[in-house]
Design a protein around this motif. Structure first.
Motif, mmCIF file in Angstrom:
data_model
loop_
_atom_site.group_PDB
_atom_site.id
_atom_site.type_symbol
_atom_site.label_atom_id
_atom_site.label_comp_id
_atom_site.label_asym_id
_atom_site.label_seq_id
_atom_site.Cartn_x
_atom_site.Cartn_y
_atom_site.Cartn_z
ATOM 1 N N TYR A 49 1.021 -1.292 0.268
ATOM 2 C CA TYR A 49 -0.200 -0.365 0.115
ATOM 3 C C TYR A 49 0.767 0.982 0.256
ATOM 4 O O TYR A 49 0.700 2.083 0.242
ATOM 5 C CB TYR A 49 -0.620 -0.104 1.489
ATOM 6 N N GLY A 50 2.366 1.246 0.204
ATOM 7 C CA GLY A 50 2.876 2.728 0.188
ATOM 8 C C GLY A 50 3.194 2.929 0.833
ATOM 9 O O GLY A 50 4.263 3.801 1.175
ATOM 10 N N ALA A 51 2.809 2.316 2.480
ATOM 11 C CA ALA A 51 3.216 2.393 3.683
ATOM 12 C C ALA A 51 4.050 2.177 4.128
ATOM 13 O O ALA A 51 4.895 1.086 4.394
ATOM 14 C CB ALA A 51 1.817 2.303 4.767
ATOM 15 N N LYS A 52 4.974 3.199 5.270
ATOM 16 C CA LYS A 52 6.797 2.786 6.112
ATOM 17 C C LYS A 52 6.263 2.434 7.218
ATOM 18 O O LYS A 52 5.327 3.239 8.060
ATOM 19 C CB LYS A 52 7.674 3.979 5.666
ATOM 20 N N ARG A 53 6.438 1.876 7.327
ATOM 21 C CA ARG A 53 7.452 1.727 8.925
ATOM 22 C C ARG A 53 8.225 2.227 9.510
ATOM 23 O O ARG A 53 9.383 2.190 9.712
ATOM 24 C CB ARG A 53 7.613 0.065 9.940
ATOM 25 N N PRO A 72 0.023 10.264 0.642
ATOM 26 C CA PRO A 72 -0.444 9.827 -0.966
ATOM 27 C C PRO A 72 0.034 11.110 -1.639
ATOM 28 O O PRO A 72 0.370 11.679 -1.190
ATOM 29 C CB PRO A 72 -2.065 10.095 -0.701
ATOM 30 N N ASP A 73 0.551 10.774 -3.082
ATOM 31 C CA ASP A 73 1.219 11.318 -4.141
ATOM 32 C C ASP A 73 0.770 13.188 -3.760
ATOM 33 O O ASP A 73 1.669 13.969 -3.574
ATOM 34 C CB ASP A 73 1.376 11.295 -4.902
ATOM 35 N N CYS A 74 -0.585 12.637 -3.708
ATOM 36 C CA CYS A 74 -0.881 14.794 -3.714
ATOM 37 C C CYS A 74 -1.527 15.566 -2.129
ATOM 38 O O CYS A 74 -1.433 16.648 -2.262
ATOM 39 C CB CYS A 74 -2.668 14.401 -3.522
ATOM 40 N N LEU A 104 -9.525 6.816 0.868
ATOM 41 C CA LEU A 104 -9.968 8.733 1.199
ATOM 42 C C LEU A 104 -9.374 9.626 1.698
ATOM 43 O O LEU A 104 -9.331 10.928 0.900
ATOM 44 C CB LEU A 104 -10.898 9.418 2.370
ATOM 45 N N ALA A 105 -7.975 8.491 1.982
ATOM 46 C CA ALA A 105 -6.452 9.841 1.196
ATOM 47 C C ALA A 105 -5.671 10.074 0.618
ATOM 48 O O ALA A 105 -5.466 11.190 0.073
ATOM 49 C CB ALA A 105 -5.105 8.772 2.619
ATOM 50 N N GLN A 106 -5.861 9.608 -0.637
ATOM 51 C CA GLN A 106 -5.663 9.352 -2.082
ATOM 52 C C GLN A 106 -6.623 10.129 -2.199
ATOM 53 O O GLN A 106 -6.300 11.348 -3.538
ATOM 54 C CB GLN A 106 -6.052 8.085 -2.764
ATOM 55 N N GLN A 107 -7.856 10.154 -2.077
ATOM 56 C CA GLN A 107 -8.935 11.670 -2.837
ATOM 57 C C GLN A 107 -9.292 12.620 -2.277
ATOM 58 O O GLN A 107 -9.156 14.153 -2.918
ATOM 59 C CB GLN A 107 -10.450 10.698 -2.548
ATOM 60 N N ASN A 108 -8.342 12.818 -0.760
ATOM 61 C CA ASN A 108 -8.584 13.959 0.103
ATOM 62 C C ASN A 108 -7.236 14.490 0.413
ATOM 63 O O ASN A 108 -7.362 15.228 0.970
ATOM 64 C CB ASN A 108 -9.831 13.756 1.008
ATOM 65 N N CYS A 109 -5.815 14.010 -0.092
ATOM 66 C CA CYS A 109 -4.832 14.755 0.174
ATOM 67 C C CYS A 109 -4.346 14.452 1.820
ATOM 68 O O CYS A 109 -3.439 15.309 1.782
ATOM 69 C CB CYS A 109 -4.353 15.504 -0.844
ATOM 70 N N PHE A 110 -5.075 13.400 2.447
ATOM 71 C CA PHE A 110 -4.291 13.782 4.185
ATOM 72 C C PHE A 110 -3.591 13.137 3.998
ATOM 73 O O PHE A 110 -3.620 11.724 3.375
ATOM 74 C CB PHE A 110 -5.266 13.968 4.957
ATOM 75 N N VAL A 111 -2.640 12.883 5.652
ATOM 76 C CA VAL A 111 -1.664 11.468 5.514
ATOM 77 C C VAL A 111 -2.409 11.003 6.649
ATOM 78 O O VAL A 111 -3.181 11.408 7.476
ATOM 79 C CB VAL A 111 -0.432 12.463 6.252
ATOM 80 N N LEU A 112 -2.061 9.247 6.429
ATOM 81 C CA LEU A 112 -2.541 8.617 7.355
ATOM 82 C C LEU A 112 -2.002 7.440 7.741
ATOM 83 O O LEU A 112 -0.530 7.510 7.726
ATOM 84 C CB LEU A 112 -3.425 8.010 6.259
ATOM 85 N N THR A 179 10.389 14.018 2.783
ATOM 86 C CA THR A 179 9.865 14.307 1.801
ATOM 87 C C THR A 179 10.145 15.097 1.067
ATOM 88 O O THR A 179 9.570 16.090 0.208
ATOM 89 C CB THR A 179 8.293 14.725 1.861
ATOM 90 N N SER A 180 11.038 15.975 1.664
ATOM 91 C CA SER A 180 12.006 17.320 1.010
ATOM 92 C C SER A 180 11.205 18.466 1.407
ATOM 93 O O SER A 180 11.567 18.707 0.268
ATOM 94 C CB SER A 180 12.545 17.061 -0.227
ATOM 95 N N ASN A 181 10.260 18.203 2.249
ATOM 96 C CA ASN A 181 9.765 19.736 3.061
ATOM 97 C C ASN A 181 8.305 19.844 1.973
ATOM 98 O O ASN A 181 7.246 20.963 1.857
ATOM 99 C CB ASN A 181 10.295 21.031 3.089
ATOM 100 N N SER A 182 8.380 18.446 1.429
ATOM 101 C CA SER A 182 6.981 18.901 -0.084
ATOM 102 C C SER A 182 5.724 18.618 0.816
ATOM 103 O O SER A 182 4.471 18.920 0.148
ATOM 104 C CB SER A 182 7.315 17.827 -1.264
#
Length: 400
Positions: A49-53, A72-74, A104-112, A179-182
């Motif tokens: 799922y692209g999640a990091k532990r 998420p990328d967004c 929903l994180a993908q659609q609404n761009c929040f961190v989970l 995320t290099s401050n992104s």
């Protein structure tokens, strides 16, 4: 006491869930664990799922604790942060698969964040969050037992709030660097969600860490923990099926039912108005939903219960419609209850940024760090080997 419906539901989820990746036998986190066999809590457990532990140690709690972060990328500057807490006997992998917060994180761009509960088998028999009990109803005639960690018949308090607050502090500190401050976190928009035992923990977090939690939106839980004197009214919304046999909608001895915990939280939030709206064919579906809303509250902290007729312990759209995991004698959920919770919490923000201080351990880590503190004498005293303690322990065995 019957656990059969929960066991069947859990086994069904194990059978139909995506195969877990092979666990690294050298990973100290997955060794000597009480986690379910298909729970992959290893470093790569949620890589699909692209999640990091991330695993942390702190002066605020004993042992090493872990959580998985999905960005998420967004996601960008000042992203909200949502905690999705798994239920009793479950794990982040399962939550990522069926709760819908990832989508929903993908659609609404929040961190989970998916945090991992207690997995040390010397502390608890199954993976869990050990919340305090003691919450009283308005007239003091009923109180809640603790939930949901136990060793044998003895309830165990594991102070999940200390870990979850440190996880939030680490995420706020580290995500910009990673995320290099992104991507940065808006610490005034930290939300708690979860299922069953995870929902109970979300409510407990709001009670004991109201300076950090902007809002709660969770499924199939109940309130257990006393609200301290410094509690600041926090908006909360709940989804609960009327045919829930695990965390019973009507409640039980030492367990508040949905209407009871709605009333307690509403009164605690200082709400002075209430409405009840019953909707058949809710959102164009065959589901019948009654919204109980308490408003005119301190801090505009409304409290809302969405009661879903004839739905069981897993009132999630993916569970019902994708996994076809509908408990016997109940009806499936046909609308996205998780989106309903997101639509509630996203409207709320703290007025002041919380103080989130990372407190790492200063001593060298042990060679075999435990996942949670062992059951100490002080922990046992909190429950008490008294008649009341015995009754509470017996009550816990019916809870999730």
């Amino acid at each position: 006491m019957k656990r059969t419906p929960y066991i069947l539901a859990l086994l069904t989820l194990l059978v139909i869930s995506e195969p877990a990746q092979a666990q690294d036998e050298t990973d100290e986190i997955v060794q000597n664990s009480n986690a379910a066999p298909d729970c992959d809590n290893s470093e790569s457990g949620l890589a699909v799922y692209g999640a990091k532990r991330t695993c942390i140690e702190s002066t605020e709690f004993e042992g090493k604790r872990c959580f998985f972060t999905y960005i998420p990328d967004c996601a960008g500057e000042d992203s909200p942060l949502v905690f999705d807490l798994h239920g009793w006997g479950s794990c982040p992998l399962f939550s990522a698969f069926y709760t819908g917060w990832r989508q929903l994180a993908q659609q609404n761009c929040f961190v989970l964040i998916w945090p991992l509960g207690t997995t040390d088998p010397t502390v608890a028999d199954l993976t869990c969050w050990g919340n305090r009990g003691g919450l009283l109803n308005q007239d003091g005639s009923k109180f809640s037992g603790p939930c949901c960690c136990s060793k044998g018949a003895i309830p165990v308090f594991t102070d999940p709030g200390a870990f979850l607050r440190q996880a939030a502090a680490v995420a706020v500190r580290d995500i910009p660097k990673e995320t290099s401050n992104s991507t940065t976190i808006d610490s005034k928009r930290i939300y708690m969600a979860g299922h069953s035992n995870g929902c109970m923990t979300s409510i407990s977090m709001a009670a004991t860490h109201s300076d950090m939690v902007a809002a709660v939106g969770c499924h199939s839980g109940r309130a257990t923990t006393l609200f301290p004197e410094d509690y600041s009214a926090t908006p909360m919304a709940f989804i609960h099926g009327t045919s829930d046999r695990i965390v019973a909608y009507e409640g039980a001895a030492f367990q508040f039912g949905a209407q009871e915990y709605l009333s307690i939280v509403s009164q605690t939030n200082g709400c002075t108005a209430s409405t009840e709206t019953r909707t058949e064919a809710y959102a164009g579906t065959s589901n019948i939903v009654t919204e109980y809303r308490s408003s005119s509250c301190n801090n505009n902290a409304d409290v809302v219960l969405y009661s879903v007729d004839n739905v069981g312990h897993q009132p999630y759209y993916i569970s019902s419609q994708v996994l076809k995991n509908t408990e016997f004698g109940t009806v499936p959920v046909e609308f996205d209850t998780t989106k309903l919770m997101w639509d509630f919490v996203k409207e709320h923000s703290l007025d002041v940024e919380p103080e989130l201080e990372v407190k790492p351990v200063t001593m060298a880590p042990s060679l075999q760090p435990s996942m949670m503190p062992t059951i100490s004498a002080s922990m046992r005293v909190q429950v008490g080997l008294t008649l009341t303690g015995a009754i509470v322990a017996a009550a816990l065995l019916t809870a999730v």
